[in-house]
Design a protein around this motif. Sequence first.
Motif, PDB file in Angstrom:
ATOM      1  N   GLY A 251       0.786  -1.240   0.000  1.00  0.00           N
ATOM      2  CA  GLY A 251       0.000   0.000   0.000  1.00  0.00           C
ATOM      3  C   GLY A 251       0.815   1.285   0.000  1.00  0.00           C
ATOM      4  O   GLY A 251       0.322   2.332  -0.417  1.00  0.00           O
ATOM      5  N   SER A 255       0.392   5.113  -2.353  1.00  0.00           N
ATOM      6  CA  SER A 255      -0.118   6.302  -1.670  1.00  0.00           C
ATOM      7  C   SER A 255       0.494   7.605  -2.198  1.00  0.00           C
ATOM      8  O   SER A 255       0.223   8.678  -1.673  1.00  0.00           O
ATOM      9  N   ARG A 355       3.307  12.429   4.849  1.00  0.00           N
ATOM     10  CA  ARG A 355       2.625  11.390   5.621  1.00  0.00           C
ATOM     11  C   ARG A 355       3.536  10.771   6.679  1.00  0.00           C
ATOM     12  O   ARG A 355       4.731  10.582   6.437  1.00  0.00           O
ATOM     13  N   TYR A 357       3.308   7.131   8.637  1.00  0.00           N
ATOM     14  CA  TYR A 357       2.572   5.880   8.740  1.00  0.00           C
ATOM     15  C   TYR A 357       3.199   5.017   9.827  1.00  0.00           C
ATOM     16  O   TYR A 357       4.410   5.077  10.070  1.00  0.00           O
ATOM     17  N   GLN A 358       2.333   4.216  10.449  1.00  0.00           N
ATOM     18  CA  GLN A 358       2.843   3.154  11.327  1.00  0.00           C
ATOM     19  C   GLN A 358       2.066   1.896  10.937  1.00  0.00           C
ATOM     20  O   GLN A 358       1.085   1.513  11.594  1.00  0.00           O
ATOM     21  N   PRO A 359       2.493   1.229   9.844  1.00  0.00           N
ATOM     22  CA  PRO A 359       1.684   0.115   9.329  1.00  0.00           C
ATOM     23  C   PRO A 359       1.561  -1.039  10.319  1.00  0.00           C
ATOM     24  O   PRO A 359       0.575  -1.736  10.320  1.00  0.00           O
ATOM     25  N   GLU A 360       2.598  -1.253  11.166  1.00  0.00           N
ATOM     26  CA  GLU A 360       2.534  -2.304  12.187  1.00  0.00           C
ATOM     27  C   GLU A 360       3.299  -1.824  13.408  1.00  0.00           C
ATOM     28  O   GLU A 360       4.027  -0.825  13.338  1.00  0.00           O
ATOM     29  N   LEU A 398      -0.848  10.348  12.526  1.00  0.00           N
ATOM     30  CA  LEU A 398      -0.600   9.141  11.729  1.00  0.00           C
ATOM     31  C   LEU A 398      -1.757   8.941  10.767  1.00  0.00           C
ATOM     32  O   LEU A 398      -2.892   9.241  11.096  1.00  0.00           O
ATOM     33  N   SER A 399      -1.451   8.447   9.560  1.00  0.00           N
ATOM     34  CA  SER A 399      -2.562   8.139   8.649  1.00  0.00           C
ATOM     35  C   SER A 399      -2.404   6.733   8.097  1.00  0.00           C
ATOM     36  O   SER A 399      -1.355   6.111   8.236  1.00  0.00           O
ATOM     37  N   GLU A 400      -3.460   6.243   7.485  1.00  0.00           N
ATOM     38  CA  GLU A 400      -3.453   4.921   6.845  1.00  0.00           C
ATOM     39  C   GLU A 400      -3.082   5.129   5.383  1.00  0.00           C
ATOM     40  O   GLU A 400      -3.644   6.033   4.747  1.00  0.00           O
ATOM     41  N   PRO A 401      -2.191   4.292   4.824  1.00  0.00           N
ATOM     42  CA  PRO A 401      -1.884   4.469   3.400  1.00  0.00           C
ATOM     43  C   PRO A 401      -3.131   4.262   2.544  1.00  0.00           C
ATOM     44  O   PRO A 401      -3.783   3.231   2.656  1.00  0.00           O
ATOM     45  N   ALA A 402      -3.487   5.283   1.775  1.00  0.00           N
ATOM     46  CA  ALA A 402      -4.645   5.154   0.873  1.00  0.00           C
ATOM     47  C   ALA A 402      -4.154   5.409  -0.536  1.00  0.00           C
ATOM     48  O   ALA A 402      -3.324   6.297  -0.765  1.00  0.00           O
TER      49      ALA A 402
END
Length: 429
Positions: A251, A255, A355, A357-360, A398-402
């Motif tokens: 993802g 983005s 951005r 992100y902290q995917p995990e 923080l945001s979610e990858p879109a």
Amino acid sequence: MQSQSGSFPAGQPLWSRTASAGAVLGRLQGEVAADVAIIGGGFTGLSAALHLAEAGRSVVLLEAADIGHGGSGRNVGLVNAGLWLMPDLVEQRLGPDAGRRLNELLAAAPDLVFSLIEKHAIECEATRCGTLHLGLGAKGQRELEARWSQMKRRGAPVHLLSAAETRVRTGTGRYGASILDERAGTIQPLGYARGLAHAARQAGAALYKESPVISLSRQQGRWHLKTDHGAVIADKVILATNAYGEPLVPGLQQSYLPVHFFQVASKPLGSEWRERILPGGQGCWDTRKVMVSFRLDQQGRLILGSIGGLSRLGRGSVKGWADKLASHLFPGIGPLEWQDMWDGRIAMTADSLPRFYQPEVGLYCAMGYNGRGIGPGTAFGRALAGHITDGTDFPLPLSEPASVPLRRFRAGTMESGLQMIQLFRRLTL
Ligand SMILES: Cc1cc2nc3c(=O)[nH]c(=O)nc-3n(C[C@H](O)[C@H](O)[C@H](O)COP(=O)(O)OP(=O)(O)OC[C@H]3O[C@@H](n4cnc5c(N)ncnc54)[C@H](O)[C@@H]3O)c2cc1C
């Protein structure tokens, strides 16, 4: 300094010929452990490595090619304050508190960059006498007035200059106004990246080149990063690959929109033109939608840049574009001998905001600089280090990858549109 003659040497940035030699790094061989593993040797990763090592963390940085291979070794070298987006819009898009925090952090980003340069005695042609944002036509002037008043309201040391003052400062009469921002300046960007790498190593970080991370997985609470010849096991990972990222984390690549920016550098100019063009030592860019940048380096080379990729535009066409633009801006200057030509990729986001992100758990990423990453990359690298060491807040929510809507289609149409615009300019300027 290294020097070499010849025209257009294989698309390498001019900066790779004129930066002081970097530290000799090796490839990662075998398995190592660290508190933090960093993927990517540009401003974001290097600043994070430096600040983490200074805070006593063990750090391993893995770079796929060499330090500054990405945008950090290819850019124009304008150390600007803030983002492309005007500060009011930043606050509208992020909300007043988060927007104000980001504006304040990035207003001070040139202070951070120039203080690191001074503290670590980094040789990078650093010149802190401002940058000039040039207004073209009535629309450009209105845009500059709006930008200037928003910056002024926030107490920034910015000056709105008339057409006559702009002509004296730039050496061209093509612009109707400009903003001089005293906070800003110019650097030799690869020299800065190499200097950060040297400082990070001095502070204890281990840096490896030619070590692309080919897989990233979490096993029993720790991160495992594999390269062709080695592995790193770490508690935390910073992904600092911006527009040069491989699909290590699903993802992220979707983005942003990758957009190319090219530059062309002449041989050093004669003394008459060196004294006329940008005599105050600023670098500049203009308000065109497909913007143009120009600056001199320390040896007096004229460096022109604009949006588009060399493989798409063609080197012959770009040379014609550069001839045309140079004589349009500075009648009587030509013909010039263009010696270097290169390009790089910019990560553009849908709303022009960067951005976090902290995917995990334990995996962090800062990216999406929209072509303004010297100050922001350095500041965000430090912020990531601060978050990991002291739990300090990120400068951005923080945001979610879109995915950027219609990403592939937009990337394709944008490159063809840019090709048409640059060709048209070459014929009509
Ligand atoms: C042509 C151009 C002009 C620009 N002009 C300006 C300017 O004047 N002012 C300004 O402020 N900003 C400018 N920018 C933007 C700025 O250069 C970037 O935003 C900034 O360099 C991003 O830094 P970074 O460290 O996040 O990423 P990068 O410098 O791009 O570094 C990412 C690194 O990650 C490495 N990598 C990728 N995948 C892997 C992997 N799997 N394993 C290990 N390593 C990996 C890459 O090799 C690369 O070296 C410009 C950008 C370009 C391209």
